[in-house]
Write an enzyme that holds these catalytic residues in place. Structure first.
Site, PDB file in Angstrom:
ATOM      1  N   CYS A  56      26.614  -1.929  28.075  1.00  0.00           N
ATOM      2  CA  CYS A  56      25.721  -2.568  27.115  1.00  0.00           C
ATOM      3  C   CYS A  56      26.353  -3.863  26.614  1.00  0.00           C
ATOM      4  O   CYS A  56      27.568  -4.054  26.695  1.00  0.00           O
ATOM      5  CB  CYS A  56      25.480  -1.643  25.930  1.00  0.00           C
ATOM      6  SG  CYS A  56      24.654  -0.098  26.371  1.00  0.00           S
ATOM      7  N   GLU A  58      26.952  -4.784  23.623  1.00  0.00           N
ATOM      8  CA  GLU A  58      27.948  -4.543  22.582  1.00  0.00           C
ATOM      9  C   GLU A  58      29.312  -4.233  23.181  1.00  0.00           C
ATOM     10  O   GLU A  58      30.343  -4.680  22.668  1.00  0.00           O
ATOM     11  CB  GLU A  58      27.521  -3.379  21.671  1.00  0.00           C
ATOM     12  CG  GLU A  58      26.252  -3.627  20.898  1.00  0.00           C
ATOM     13  CD  GLU A  58      24.995  -3.124  21.596  1.00  0.00           C
ATOM     14  OE1 GLU A  58      24.022  -2.834  20.898  1.00  0.00           O
ATOM     15  OE2 GLU A  58      24.979  -3.037  22.847  1.00  0.00           O
ATOM     16  N   ARG A  84      12.306  -9.652  22.116  1.00  0.00           N
ATOM     17  CA  ARG A  84      12.174  -8.290  21.597  1.00  0.00           C
ATOM     18  C   ARG A  84      12.830  -8.116  20.233  1.00  0.00           C
ATOM     19  O   ARG A  84      12.659  -7.098  19.583  1.00  0.00           O
ATOM     20  CB  ARG A  84      12.767  -7.273  22.573  1.00  0.00           C
ATOM     21  CG  ARG A  84      11.921  -7.117  23.817  1.00  0.00           C
ATOM     22  CD  ARG A  84      12.445  -6.035  24.730  1.00  0.00           C
ATOM     23  NE  ARG A  84      13.673  -6.486  25.375  1.00  0.00           N
ATOM     24  CZ  ARG A  84      14.693  -5.688  25.660  1.00  0.00           C
ATOM     25  NH1 ARG A  84      14.661  -4.410  25.352  1.00  0.00           N
ATOM     26  NH2 ARG A  84      15.763  -6.177  26.258  1.00  0.00           N
ATOM     27  N   CYS A  90      22.861   1.871  21.135  1.00  0.00           N
ATOM     28  CA  CYS A  90      22.681   3.231  21.649  1.00  0.00           C
ATOM     29  C   CYS A  90      23.775   4.131  21.081  1.00  0.00           C
ATOM     30  O   CYS A  90      24.717   3.663  20.431  1.00  0.00           O
ATOM     31  CB  CYS A  90      22.709   3.229  23.177  1.00  0.00           C
ATOM     32  SG  CYS A  90      24.338   2.932  23.901  1.00  0.00           S
ATOM     33  N   CYS A  93      27.368   3.181  22.219  1.00  0.00           N
ATOM     34  CA  CYS A  93      27.857   1.970  21.553  1.00  0.00           C
ATOM     35  C   CYS A  93      28.201   2.242  20.097  1.00  0.00           C
ATOM     36  O   CYS A  93      29.189   1.720  19.581  1.00  0.00           O
ATOM     37  CB  CYS A  93      26.829   0.846  21.660  1.00  0.00           C
ATOM     38  SG  CYS A  93      26.725   0.173  23.336  1.00  0.00           S
ATOM     39  N   TYR A 127      32.472  11.882  14.694  1.00  0.00           N
ATOM     40  CA  TYR A 127      33.806  12.123  15.215  1.00  0.00           C
ATOM     41  C   TYR A 127      34.511  10.778  15.268  1.00  0.00           C
ATOM     42  O   TYR A 127      34.022   9.843  15.895  1.00  0.00           O
ATOM     43  CB  TYR A 127      33.717  12.711  16.627  1.00  0.00           C
ATOM     44  CG  TYR A 127      35.045  12.852  17.322  1.00  0.00           C
ATOM     45  CD1 TYR A 127      35.803  14.002  17.175  1.00  0.00           C
ATOM     46  CD2 TYR A 127      35.547  11.826  18.121  1.00  0.00           C
ATOM     47  CE1 TYR A 127      37.024  14.145  17.818  1.00  0.00           C
ATOM     48  CE2 TYR A 127      36.770  11.957  18.758  1.00  0.00           C
ATOM     49  CZ  TYR A 127      37.502  13.115  18.609  1.00  0.00           C
ATOM     50  OH  TYR A 127      38.710  13.247  19.236  1.00  0.00           O
ATOM     51  N   TRP A 129      37.718   9.046  16.587  1.00  0.00           N
ATOM     52  CA  TRP A 129      38.769   9.273  17.568  1.00  0.00           C
ATOM     53  C   TRP A 129      40.154   9.136  16.953  1.00  0.00           C
ATOM     54  O   TRP A 129      41.030   9.970  17.177  1.00  0.00           O
ATOM     55  CB  TRP A 129      38.585   8.294  18.730  1.00  0.00           C
ATOM     56  CG  TRP A 129      39.576   8.443  19.825  1.00  0.00           C
ATOM     57  CD1 TRP A 129      39.550   9.389  20.811  1.00  0.00           C
ATOM     58  CD2 TRP A 129      40.728   7.653  20.061  1.00  0.00           C
ATOM     59  NE1 TRP A 129      40.618   9.211  21.654  1.00  0.00           N
ATOM     60  CE2 TRP A 129      41.365   8.146  21.210  1.00  0.00           C
ATOM     61  CE3 TRP A 129      41.293   6.555  19.414  1.00  0.00           C
ATOM     62  CZ2 TRP A 129      42.527   7.609  21.718  1.00  0.00           C
ATOM     63  CZ3 TRP A 129      42.453   6.004  19.931  1.00  0.00           C
ATOM     64  CH2 TRP A 129      43.053   6.535  21.063  1.00  0.00           C
TER      65      TRP A 129
END
Length: 137
Positions: A56, A58, A84, A90, A93, A127, A129
């Protein structure tokens, strides 16, 4: 979850929209992203669509920023081609942005309703990391 809207970086949205209008062509590049560094610089990128799940915009932006010596981002936005407008990140991302830049604000929404929100608010009960890595000291 408390949603607190922050001022929208209109210059950042326009930078992403400009890249979407001028650099996104055909099916390979359909999204543009722009990120604001703490020093004020704007970094832009486009996605690299591929049927196998190309990155993507990003995610390309994270690598592009690092290649330019930018290792922190304050705000990020993605804009779609063909006018758009702003497109939210998403799930993948959102998670990557949270892991790389836990304090980044993401511009989301449509038309006059766009707003900047902390990435953590896009991933409730998330979560993180870094919270699960062994202490190396």
């Amino acid at each position: 979850m408390t949603t607190q809207n922050h001022p929208v970086d209109r210059e950042l949205v326009e930078a992403a929209a400009h890249v979407a209008r001028t650099r996104c062509r055909g099916d390979h590049h359909t999204m543009a992203a722009a990120g604001r560094a703490p020093d004020g610089r704007i970094v832009t990128a486009v996605n690299a669509y591929h049927f196998t799940g190309g990155p993507c915009a990003e995610l390309v932006l994270i690598g592009t920023a690092a290649a330019q010596g930018v290792y922190a981002l304050d705000t990020i936005v993605a804009v779609g081609d063909r006018d758009r407008g702003v497109v939210p990140p998403c799930g993948r991302c959102r998670q990557v942005l949270l892991d790389y830049f836990p304090g980044v604000e993401v511009i989301v929404g449509e038309g006059d309703g766009i707003r900047a929100v902390p990435v953590a608010e896009l991933l409730p009960a998330s979560y993180v990391w870094a919270d699960h890595q062994l202490d190396t000291e």
